[in-house]
Design an enzyme around this catalytic site. Sequence first.
Site, short mmCIF file in Angstrom:
data_model
loop_
_atom_site.label_atom_id
_atom_site.label_comp_id
_atom_site.label_asym_id
_atom_site.label_seq_id
_atom_site.Cartn_x
_atom_site.Cartn_y
_atom_site.Cartn_z
N ARG A 60 -10.71 8.78 65.87
CA ARG A 60 -12.11 9.18 65.84
C ARG A 60 -12.27 10.55 65.20
O ARG A 60 -13.28 10.83 64.54
CB ARG A 60 -12.68 9.17 67.26
CG ARG A 60 -14.16 9.54 67.34
CD ARG A 60 -14.68 9.44 68.77
NE ARG A 60 -13.96 10.29 69.69
CZ ARG A 60 -14.20 11.60 69.86
NH1 ARG A 60 -15.15 12.20 69.16
NH2 ARG A 60 -13.50 12.30 70.74
N HIS B 264 -2.21 9.34 81.49
CA HIS B 264 -3.38 10.12 81.10
C HIS B 264 -3.90 10.90 82.32
O HIS B 264 -3.95 10.37 83.43
CB HIS B 264 -4.49 9.21 80.58
CG HIS B 264 -4.52 9.10 79.10
ND1 HIS B 264 -4.43 7.89 78.43
CD2 HIS B 264 -4.65 10.05 78.13
CE1 HIS B 264 -4.50 8.11 77.13
NE2 HIS B 264 -4.64 9.41 76.92
#
Length: 205
Positions: A95, A170
């Site tokens: 992104r 994460h």
Amino acid sequence: MTAPAARTVLVTGFEPFGGDSVNPSGDVARALDGETIEGATVVGRVLPVSFAASAAQLEQLVALHSPALIVSLGLADGRETITPERVAINYADARIPDNDGEQPRDASLDIDGPAARFTGLPVKRIVRALGDAGHPAAVSLTAGSYVCNALAYHLGAVAERHQIAAGFIHVPNWSADTLTPAIRLAIATALTHPDDVDDVGGSIH
């Protein structure tokens, strides 16, 4: 009689990216560096947010330290729980550019590699242990398509090649003081109970 070699755990985090000045995953890796967890010495290192350089540096660290376990950390800003990743996919669609300015789109990470690689960590057991200790946690089925996923995918290949346990976790955008005890517990769990448990950990969306 020669004493058995001490075990090493390699913990990696990432440097800041996307205009941020801090990245808690790297802060946790630094905080754990030099600790002893369940008899294993932690080597904590911070990797660049780079599709190419992070994988290369991981290879160098594995060659240098010969770890028995690798736990790689990355920031998942917007998540509210600690999320051990079950799978990484052979796909990059960035992104934003990485810190080297590279921005792959709809690209394979390894044209000769499998479509996905699965974790070597007991992710459900880790989630259970974290939850029991009051740390919000859940199994994740997507590591995204940025550098975290790329490193997790490469980590699977490294683990298979060297026959070691490895996986990616994460972390939310919490302070290192909050996250470090949780990751310490995750490492201890992986070292002492490498087999996973038969808990529910899937998702319907």
